[in-house]
Motif scaffolding. Structure first.
Motif, short mmCIF file in Angstrom:
data_model
loop_
_atom_site.label_atom_id
_atom_site.label_comp_id
_atom_site.label_asym_id
_atom_site.label_seq_id
_atom_site.Cartn_x
_atom_site.Cartn_y
_atom_site.Cartn_z
N SER A 127 41.30 41.13 72.23
CA SER A 127 40.13 40.92 71.38
C SER A 127 40.60 40.44 70.02
O SER A 127 41.69 40.81 69.55
N LEU A 128 39.78 39.62 69.37
CA LEU A 128 40.11 39.17 68.03
C LEU A 128 39.99 40.34 67.06
O LEU A 128 39.22 41.28 67.27
N ALA A 129 40.77 40.28 65.99
CA ALA A 129 40.87 41.42 65.09
C ALA A 129 39.59 41.64 64.29
O ALA A 129 39.26 42.77 63.93
N THR A 130 38.88 40.57 63.97
CA THR A 130 37.70 40.69 63.12
C THR A 130 36.52 39.97 63.75
O THR A 130 36.66 39.21 64.70
N GLY A 131 35.35 40.19 63.17
CA GLY A 131 34.16 39.47 63.62
C GLY A 131 33.17 40.36 64.33
O GLY A 131 33.53 41.40 64.90
N GLU A 132 31.92 39.99 64.28
CA GLU A 132 30.85 40.72 64.95
C GLU A 132 29.83 39.69 65.46
O GLU A 132 29.32 38.90 64.66
N LEU B 83 34.68 39.22 69.59
CA LEU B 83 34.97 38.22 70.60
C LEU B 83 36.39 38.43 71.15
O LEU B 83 37.25 38.99 70.48
N ASP B 84 36.59 37.94 72.36
CA ASP B 84 37.92 37.96 72.96
C ASP B 84 38.56 36.58 72.83
O ASP B 84 37.89 35.59 72.58
N ASN B 85 39.88 36.54 73.06
CA ASN B 85 40.57 35.26 72.98
C ASN B 85 40.28 34.37 74.18
O ASN B 85 40.68 33.22 74.22
N GLY B 86 39.55 34.89 75.12
CA GLY B 86 39.13 34.14 76.30
C GLY B 86 38.29 35.02 77.19
O GLY B 86 38.32 36.25 77.07
N GLN B 87 37.51 34.41 78.06
CA GLN B 87 36.66 35.15 78.99
C GLN B 87 37.46 35.45 80.24
O GLN B 87 37.71 34.58 81.07
#
Length: 430
Positions: free
Chosen positions: A43-48, A51-55
């Motif tokens: 998962s990416l470190a920040t954000g709402e 999000l993940d780095n890929g599905q």
């Protein structure tokens, strides 16, 4: 004194190795150069929303991964949506595997493809029967395209090619048929539930990385995030190993093939060269926000084309996650990475607009906004015929783990977890 084991890399292979080594009684130190664990499935470190780095996808046959999740306290049924395999297009048509014996279920699914001709259904049924009779083995030199060359074009376009790029992240024209058949055997014909799709409904970090780190901390492991190992040398009198001049009895390299090749260049040059020789293929994932929109199914296969890069789309709202959030996935994404981010983003947003539908019948066409396009440029190794992957044993007390290490699976989460566990099995007992 409890022997010290260093695990370099906290991706899924490194986490599996660290948990297994800790369970066996070793004193484990886990190094990770990034700020967070997960490697190429994180998962990416920040954000709402997060999000993940890929599905990413799992399937019911991923026994080792599901067992590891349970060991560190994760209930797969709570964080994954389980559904029978359904390879549906953007109109809701396609292959749907019913419950029951896998061979009968596959046969029923093929013959239920009502938009196919009798000849197309018969061709895939005959091909599958032939692969089963051959025990899902073929010549190592064959590509998937060569394996399926006699199948009708629609069968290849709607079934073979999407399954190939989803499982191997390698186009059918260059993908290993031997590995493809092995995946088919385990996924479609290994037993009830083996082909079920397990789609994350929570961020990847919550599936394994964060629970595994918490489990390791509770069991006394030394966790070192944001620390890149600079050097690896044999210990005094060739006893053990030194990582940045710190002594360890044994080491498992579960980092990227590039990092492993760098660390072993002066120790095992032949092994290092094999690791460095792996070629990689990128994956692009576009996250799109479209409130009031839906897809024909939680996961749909898209019509790929010169201006339509994505092969799959996922409806996070239908998965029980964030409503109005969609992920479009481009596997084998080298041509689109070369075209540049602006072209890729525009094409993916246009493709999303073509497949998104109003949430309610008769509603207005939804407006889509592109949140982010994430490029994982070394997502998987290129799974080509006859590929020679480096072995798990490098030298005495020095082992390797990761989906690029020699094994039966392509670059998958299950391949990584199995490799990590196998490396821990090779450790000298404490």
């Amino acid at each position: 004194m409890t022997p010290r084991v260093a695990v370099v890399g906290a991706g899924w292979a490194g986490l599996a190795a660290a948990v297994a080594a800790t369970t066996r009684g070793h004193a484990v130190t886990l190094f990770e150069m990034a700020a967070q664990a997960g490697g190429r499935a994180r998962s990416l470190a920040t954000g709402e929303p997060r999000l993940d780095n890929g599905q990413h996808l799992l399937i019911g046959a991923y026994a080792a991964t599901l067992a590891l999740m349970r060991q560190v306290g994760v209930d797969p049924e709570a964080v994954l949506r389980r559904q029978p395999l359904a390879l549906l297009d953007q109109d809701g048509r396609g292959l749907r595997l019913p419950a029951g014996h896998p061979v009968l279920a596959f046969s029923r699914a093929v013959w239920a493809m009502s938009h196919w001709s009798l000849g197309e259904r018969l061709a895939l049924s005959r091909a599958a029967l032939g692969w089963m009779r051959a025990r899902f083995r073929c010549e190592a030199s064959l590509t998937v395209a060569q394996l399926s060359a006699r199948l009708p074009s629609r069968v290849r376009a709607e079934i073979i090619d999407p399954l190939c790029v989803a499982a191997l992240n390698t186009p059918a024209t260059t993908a290993s048929a031997a590995v493809f058949l092995r995946v088919l055997q385990d996924a479609l014909f290994a037993g009830p539930g083996s082909s079920d799709l397990l789609i994350p409904r929570r961020p990847l970090a919550e599936l394994l990385p964060e629970p595994a780190l918490a489990w390791l901390a509770r069991h006394g492991a030394d966790l070192r995030a944001g620390q890149r190992v600079q050097s690896l040398q044999p210990g005094p009198a060739a006893a053990g190993w030194r990582l940045d001049d710190e002594p360890f009895d044994q080491v498992i390299l579960a980092c990227s093939s590039t990092e492993a090749a760098r660390l072993t260049r002066g120790i095992a040059p032949d092994w290092s060269a094999r690791a460095a020789g792996l070629r990689h293929e990128p994956i692009l994932t576009a996250y799109v926000q479209a409130p009031g929109a839906r897809l024909a199914a939680p996961m749909v296969a898209l019509r790929e084309g010169p201006d339509a890069p994505a092969q799959f789309a996922f409806d996070h709202g239908a998965l029980g996650a964030t409503p109005g959030l969609f992920a479009l996935v481009v596997s084998g994404a080298t041509p689109w990475v070369q075209r540049g981010p602006a072209d890729s983003a525009a094409a993916l947003l246009r493709q999303a607009g073509e497949v998104l539908r109003p949430l309610h019948a008769g509603g207005r066409s939804p407006a889509a906004t592109l949140l982010q396009v994430i490029a994982e440029k070394r997502a998987t190794f290129l799974c080509t015929p006859g590929l020679s992957r480096p072995p798990a044993r490098i030298a005495a007390g020095l082992l390797a783990a990761g989906d690029g290490i020699d094994g039966p699976y392509p670059a998958t989460l299950e391949g990584a977890v199995r490799s990590g566990r196998a490396a821990a099995d090779l450790l000298a007992p404490p």
